[in-house]
Scaffold this active site. Structure first.
Site, short mmCIF file in Angstrom:
data_model
loop_
_atom_site.label_atom_id
_atom_site.label_comp_id
_atom_site.label_asym_id
_atom_site.label_seq_id
_atom_site.Cartn_x
_atom_site.Cartn_y
_atom_site.Cartn_z
N LYS A 125 -4.80 6.54 -16.42
CA LYS A 125 -4.79 5.44 -17.51
C LYS A 125 -5.38 4.17 -17.24
CE LYS A 125 -0.81 7.71 -19.71
NZ LYS A 125 -0.18 8.47 -18.68
N ARG A 126 -6.72 4.36 -16.73
CA ARG A 126 -7.40 3.09 -16.24
C ARG A 126 -8.08 2.56 -17.59
NH1 ARG A 126 -4.54 3.94 -12.40
NH2 ARG A 126 -5.43 4.13 -10.30
#
Lengths: 275, 275
Positions: free
Chosen positions: B93-94
């Site tokens: 979930k960058r």
């Protein structure tokens, strides 16, 4: 670190400078490349040169992750080296739910977990309250929530107005203030336009803002100071490349650039900081 | 891995199962705790037990990060151990901009950087196009963009309707399709309600969806299959705890649970997969 300790440090150093440790082993001066841990050796030199002028250090976690396990070791050593009275920010932009978010919080806040002991972490708001709350369970630790950034893509979603005509970044800032006090919540504010600076300060009068867009990214430090300072200063203004890559000798070059910003900040504290 | 290889694998195994490697050293059976690298030893056992039934593995990066440099080593070894014909997802979930996003892409996509060679990564959309684009520069690599999740906080921002009455998650899905083709872009869809499943498939007819909410989180696998399958299957349905912590002996217990899901998926492929 709590807010009073942070404000005390700002008043003592007459600075609200955050130094971004975006350390790229390909970009550091060649003399550091021969060291056993070039990233850490360079960071040490930058910290030695700037600790008198900076109130915060902000390692950009991507740069350490990209080096694999060795990068995390360089990050651990860097964190141990930063003087304990200086505020630390894990610029990680994490955002996930429930037990995963808690794992990220442990990673950066609990030294018994990963060996890291940051004061704060940048967090993305898209998944809502339960992606932020786990970070708030740690005492004297801070969430720095993405609100309004200055990149071109900030117009894609952050500026989108809702049916009640509130832009998304404002909704984020207003709702987040119902989740956490200004003692544990800051906002990332990349805005450099005067009208936006005034607006975000009106939306969040008491929160600290982390402002990444001054220096290489071209914002005006005076505008930020004039329009977004509050009665507890309420600003951490970051500079990364402009300081750490100022020249071949950080002891001279990084020091000079950090001092220059600190002196400018000192004049703005005189002008705009009213307790 | 490209989409044709993924679809071929799904057809061959008659499965669209993704196994989530949310490996917590405190939760693994005690016999693994005596190993030199307990996390990797446990992952090996889970992979051995499930590789015939799963088409994808999804390490939850938070769980590895929380262990410091050792966790990244466990992750590297796990990635090397996963059979090369199985799709891999870095659930990270960058979301950051420009050169920082590119650093994250290198971390997970370029083995010369961090030692990792994932096929895909989950990405958060809040910062917009320039936070997604750097991940798209890598050939046969995928962005899996957060769209509609099923946690309580999904109502905070994802459901917010804009002044043209389009909810944020729909705006994310529509705009992202102008940035990338269905050959490189999937969406995270936690929705389990029938009306939402129909809606998101209408918004993105050709993209794969990564569905995390089946099993422990309570979604209906049949509803997901019936309402969100497309002419290339278009689904990866994840189960983490229900498989990896199914019992003290992954070779028996994880295998049984994975096989059970695979067999259920096989009947839904019979019923709803129309090429």
């Amino acid at each position: 670190m709590n807010s009073q300790q942070l404000v005390n440090q700002i008043e003592r150093k007459r600075s609200f400078l955050c130094v971004g440790l975006d350390t790229d082993p390909r970009l550091i001066p060649s003399k550091f490349k021969q060291e056993a841990d070039p990233v850490f050796a360079f960071n040490q030199a930058v910290i030695d040169a700037t600790a008198d002028y900076a109130v915060a250090y902000k390692p950009n976690i991507a740069f350490y992750e990209a080096l694999g396990p060795k990068g995390w070791e360089s990050l651990q050593k860097t964190m141990e080296y930063i003087p304990s009275d200086i505020f630390t920010i894990a610029d990680a932009k994490r955002g996930d739910i429930g037990n995963t978010a808690y794992m990220y919080a442990q990673t950066f806040f609990d030294p018994a977990s990963s060996g890291l002991n940051f004061d704060s972490i940048t967090v993305a708001p898209y998944m809502g309250h339960d992606s932020v709350e786990p970070f708030l369970r740690f005492e004297d630790k801070w969430v720095i929530l993405l609100a309004l950034t200055s990149n071109p893509g900030s117009h894609d979603f952050q500026m989108t107005k809702s049916e009640d005509y509130i832009p998304m970044y404002e909704r984020v800032m207003r709702l987040a203030q119902t989740w956490a006090s200004p003692e544990e919540l800051m906002f990332v504010i990349g805005a450099t336009r005067v009208d936006f600076l005034q607006k975000v300060r009106e939306i969040a009068p008491d929160n600290f803002f982390l402002v990444p867009g001054v220096g290489a990214q071209g914002g005006s430090l005076e505008d930020v100071s004039r329009y977004a300072m509050n009665s507890r200063v309420g600003l951490l203004v970051n500079s990364s490349r402009g300081i750490i890559y100022a020249g071949d000798n950080p002891a001279v070059d990084s020091k000079r650039e950090a001092q220059k910003l600190q002196e400018e900040m000192s004049t703005y504290l005189d002008a705009y900081y009213i307790k």
